[in-house]
Design an enzyme around this catalytic site. Sequence first.
Site, PDB file in Angstrom:
ATOM      1  N   TYR A  24       0.798  -1.225   0.000  1.00  7.59           N
ATOM      2  CA  TYR A  24       0.000   0.000   0.000  1.00  7.59           C
ATOM      3  C   TYR A  24       0.834   1.279   0.000  1.00  7.59           C
ATOM      4  O   TYR A  24       0.285   2.369  -0.026  1.00  7.59           O
ATOM      5  CB  TYR A  24      -0.954  -0.013   1.213  1.00  7.59           C
ATOM      6  CG  TYR A  24      -1.929  -1.167   1.165  1.00  7.59           C
ATOM      7  CD1 TYR A  24      -2.936  -1.196   0.196  1.00  7.59           C
ATOM      8  CD2 TYR A  24      -1.837  -2.235   2.048  1.00  7.59           C
ATOM      9  CE1 TYR A  24      -3.822  -2.257   0.128  1.00  7.59           C
ATOM     10  CE2 TYR A  24      -2.722  -3.299   1.998  1.00  7.59           C
ATOM     11  CZ  TYR A  24      -3.712  -3.299   1.029  1.00  7.59           C
ATOM     12  OH  TYR A  24      -4.592  -4.346   0.955  1.00  7.59           O
ATOM     13  N   ASN A  76     -13.185   4.465  -1.631  1.00  4.67           N
ATOM     14  CA  ASN A  76     -12.381   3.242  -1.515  1.00  4.67           C
ATOM     15  C   ASN A  76     -13.061   2.373  -0.465  1.00  4.67           C
ATOM     16  O   ASN A  76     -12.892   2.580   0.739  1.00  4.67           O
ATOM     17  CB  ASN A  76     -10.945   3.552  -1.103  1.00  4.67           C
ATOM     18  CG  ASN A  76     -10.090   2.288  -1.109  1.00  4.67           C
ATOM     19  OD1 ASN A  76     -10.625   1.174  -1.115  1.00  4.67           O
ATOM     20  ND2 ASN A  76      -8.778   2.437  -1.107  1.00  4.67           N
ATOM     21  N   ASP A  89     -26.543  -0.666  -2.054  1.00  3.99           N
ATOM     22  CA  ASP A  89     -27.925  -0.156  -2.070  1.00  3.99           C
ATOM     23  C   ASP A  89     -27.960   1.351  -1.823  1.00  3.99           C
ATOM     24  O   ASP A  89     -28.738   2.069  -2.453  1.00  3.99           O
ATOM     25  CB  ASP A  89     -28.779  -0.870  -1.011  1.00  3.99           C
ATOM     26  CG  ASP A  89     -29.169  -2.283  -1.451  1.00  3.99           C
ATOM     27  OD1 ASP A  89     -29.072  -2.588  -2.654  1.00  3.99           O
ATOM     28  OD2 ASP A  89     -29.579  -3.079  -0.582  1.00  3.99           O
ATOM     29  N   HIS A 102      -9.219   1.887  -5.814  1.00  2.00           N
ATOM     30  CA  HIS A 102      -8.392   0.980  -5.009  1.00  2.00           C
ATOM     31  C   HIS A 102      -6.930   1.347  -5.240  1.00  2.00           C
ATOM     32  O   HIS A 102      -6.522   1.593  -6.383  1.00  2.00           O
ATOM     33  CB  HIS A 102      -8.629  -0.480  -5.406  1.00  2.00           C
ATOM     34  CG  HIS A 102     -10.048  -0.886  -5.213  1.00  2.00           C
ATOM     35  ND1 HIS A 102     -10.544  -1.255  -3.993  1.00  2.00           N
ATOM     36  CD2 HIS A 102     -11.088  -0.936  -6.078  1.00  2.00           C
ATOM     37  CE1 HIS A 102     -11.823  -1.527  -4.110  1.00  2.00           C
ATOM     38  NE2 HIS A 102     -12.187  -1.344  -5.370  1.00  2.00           N
TER      39      HIS A 102
HETATM   40  O1  CA2 Z   1      -6.199  -1.567  -2.844  1.00  2.00           O
HETATM   41  C1  CA2 Z   1      -7.073  -1.068  -2.140  1.00  2.00           C
HETATM   42  O2  CA2 Z   1      -7.211   0.143  -2.005  1.00  2.00           O
HETATM   43  C2  CA2 Z   1      -7.989  -1.979  -1.329  1.00  2.00           C
HETATM   44  O3  CA2 Z   1      -9.295  -1.391  -1.351  1.00  2.00           O
HETATM   45  C3  CA2 Z   1      -7.431  -2.014   0.076  1.00  2.00           C
HETATM   46  C4  CA2 Z   1      -8.203  -2.938   1.000  1.00  2.00           C
HETATM   47  C5  CA2 Z   1      -8.345  -4.339   0.386  1.00  2.00           C
HETATM   48  O4  CA2 Z   1      -9.206  -5.117   1.208  1.00  2.00           O
HETATM   49  C6  CA2 Z   1      -8.934  -4.249  -1.023  1.00  2.00           C
HETATM   50  O5  CA2 Z   1      -8.986  -5.566  -1.560  1.00  2.00           O
HETATM   51  C7  CA2 Z   1      -8.090  -3.376  -1.914  1.00  2.00           C
HETATM   52  C8  CA2 Z   1      -7.455  -3.085   2.329  1.00  2.00           C
HETATM   53  C9  CA2 Z   1      -7.368  -1.798   3.064  1.00  2.00           C
HETATM   54  C10 CA2 Z   1      -6.512  -2.031   4.278  1.00  2.00           C
HETATM   55  O6  CA2 Z   1      -5.592  -0.991   4.335  1.00  2.00           O
HETATM   56  C11 CA2 Z   1      -4.412  -1.217   4.968  1.00  2.00           C
HETATM   57  C12 CA2 Z   1      -3.429  -0.300   4.747  1.00  2.00           C
HETATM   58  C13 CA2 Z   1      -2.212  -0.452   5.307  1.00  2.00           C
HETATM   59  C14 CA2 Z   1      -1.966  -1.517   6.119  1.00  2.00           C
HETATM   60  C15 CA2 Z   1      -2.944  -2.443   6.360  1.00  2.00           C
HETATM   61  C16 CA2 Z   1      -4.181  -2.291   5.797  1.00  2.00           C
END
Ligand code: CA2
Length: 151
Positions: A24, A76, A89, A102
Site C-alpha cells: 500500500y 475506496n 444499495d 483501489h
Molecule cells: O487496494 C485497495 O485500495 C484496497 O481497497 C485495500 C483494502 C483491500 O481489502 C482491497 O482488496 C483493496 C485493504 C485496506 C486495508 O488498508 C491497509 C493499509 C495499510 C496496512 C494495512 C491495511
Amino acid sequence: MAKIAYVLNGPNLNLLGTREPEKYGRATLADVEKLCRATAKKHGLDVIFRQSNVEGEIVNWIQEAHAKKAAGIVLNPAGYTTTSIAILDALLAVKLPVIEIHITNIHAREKFRQNSYISKAARAVICGFGIEGYALAIAGLAGIVGSKAKR
Ligand code: CA2
C-alpha cells in the site's frame, strides 16, 4: 459556492503508511487527504474526507452526500468491496456519480478481491495507481460534473 466531492474510505485504511508498505506504500491517510484537497482545489471542488471501520457509518455518509447535494463520491470501500450490499444499495439509492478507487490492482491479487459489489453502482473504477488514484478519481469526477477551477 464550490461543489463538494465526498471522499470516503473503508475499513483499515486508517493504517495506511504504517503496515504492509510493500502493498500500500508509505503515504498515510493524512497524505491522501492532502492530495485530495490539493487536486480538488485545482478543479474547483471542495472535499469532505472521511474514513470508517463501520459499514453503517459509510452508508450514513452516502445518504448525507445526497442530502448535501454533493457533486459525487470517490469511494475506496476497502474490505467492504466484495461484501457490502448495504453500501451498494445506498449508492444506487442516491444516484450520485461514484468513482470507486483501489490503491492496489485488485485484479492482480487474490480472486476474492475481484468481485466488487460497489462497481455495480460506480461510473468509473480506478485501481493500481497507488494513492495517485485518488487524484485521478477527483479529476475524473470534476470532468463528469463539469467543475472547473476559477482563474
Ligand atoms: O487496494 C485497495 O485500495 C484496497 O481497497 C485495500 C483494502 C483491500 O481489502 C482491497 O482488496 C483493496 C485493504 C485496506 C486495508 O488498508 C491497509 C493499509 C495499510 C496496512 C494495512 C491495511
